[in-house]
Design a protein around this motif. Structure first.
Motif, PDB file in Angstrom:
ATOM      1  N   ALA A  48       0.837  -1.210   0.000  1.00  0.00           N
ATOM      2  CA  ALA A  48       0.000   0.000   0.000  1.00  0.00           C
ATOM      3  C   ALA A  48       0.865   1.251   0.000  1.00  0.00           C
ATOM      4  O   ALA A  48       0.576   2.226  -0.703  1.00  0.00           O
ATOM      5  CB  ALA A  48      -0.942  -0.010   1.215  1.00  0.00           C
ATOM      6  N   THR A  53       0.031  -3.737  -5.764  1.00  0.00           N
ATOM      7  CA  THR A  53      -1.014  -4.639  -5.290  1.00  0.00           C
ATOM      8  C   THR A  53      -0.400  -5.972  -4.880  1.00  0.00           C
ATOM      9  O   THR A  53       0.696  -6.325  -5.306  1.00  0.00           O
ATOM     10  CB  THR A  53      -2.067  -4.901  -6.381  1.00  0.00           C
ATOM     11  OG1 THR A  53      -1.406  -5.443  -7.524  1.00  0.00           O
ATOM     12  CG2 THR A  53      -2.799  -3.637  -6.749  1.00  0.00           C
ATOM     13  N   GLU A  98      -6.619  -6.783  -0.323  1.00  0.00           N
ATOM     14  CA  GLU A  98      -6.596  -5.432   0.233  1.00  0.00           C
ATOM     15  C   GLU A  98      -6.814  -5.492   1.732  1.00  0.00           C
ATOM     16  O   GLU A  98      -7.681  -6.215   2.221  1.00  0.00           O
ATOM     17  CB  GLU A  98      -7.662  -4.565  -0.442  1.00  0.00           C
ATOM     18  CG  GLU A  98      -7.417  -4.423  -1.932  1.00  0.00           C
ATOM     19  CD  GLU A  98      -8.562  -3.744  -2.671  1.00  0.00           C
ATOM     20  OE1 GLU A  98      -9.560  -3.364  -2.025  1.00  0.00           O
ATOM     21  OE2 GLU A  98      -8.442  -3.609  -3.896  1.00  0.00           O
TER      22      GLU A  98
END
Length: 165
Positions: A48, A53, A98
């Motif tokens: 992040a 990713t 995420e």
């Protein structure tokens, strides 16, 4: 720099690594997180911060896990509300992982004390000393990565090999 100074630095780096691992052991029990869970969240934080990713494949590679172990890890983090899975907008077959706000809050709560104590220790150094320390740690980290890669290319033990006497 003399051999005694180099030996002292290596000893202190080893001690720092051991104490960091002990810290992770202590804080991982506070949120019922496995050590590997914390390492996975660390990878997500780093991604992040760098604008990249994390896919299950990348997580598997970085943590040196099998595919089933990676799936179990992601399922555990998802069930705990620390990670979400999202399909890539570019390639719908690819899954991106995420970190959730819950994971960010847990990470802050668990690692803030360590960051505060290290920051206080660093406050005792001048900008020039901190610049030197930064360069030293960058080079030591690069050397460690190179050693890890070299070790990964070493042949394994032969058939029938055992550990220890």
């Amino acid at each position: 720099m003399g051999k005694d100074n180099r030996a002292a630095i290596l000893r202190l780096l080893q001690q720092f690594t051991a104490e960091t691992e002990r810290y992770v052991d202590v804080v991982s029990t506070k949120d019922a997180l496995h050590r590997t869970d914390l390492h996975a969240l660390g990878i997500l934080v780093g991604a992040a911060q760098s604008g990249t990713t994390v896919t299950p494949g990348r997580l598997r590679e970085e943590l040196n896990l099998s595919s089933p172990a990676t799936t179990a890890l992601i399922d555990r983090l998802t069930s705990a509300g620390h990670v979400t899975r999202a399909r890539s907008d570019i390639d719908r077959r690819q899954v991106h992982l995420e970190m959730t706000e819950k994971a960010q809050a847990a990470g802050s709560r668990l690692f803030a004390p360590l960051a505060e104590h290290i920051s206080a220790a660093l406050d005792e150094f001048s900008d020039d000393e901190l610049a030197l320390l930064t360069t030293m740690l960058e080079r030591i980290t690069a050397a460690t990565i190179t050693a890890k890669n070299d070790a990964g290319r070493l042949p394994g033990p032969g058939p029938g090999a055992t550990l220890g006497p």
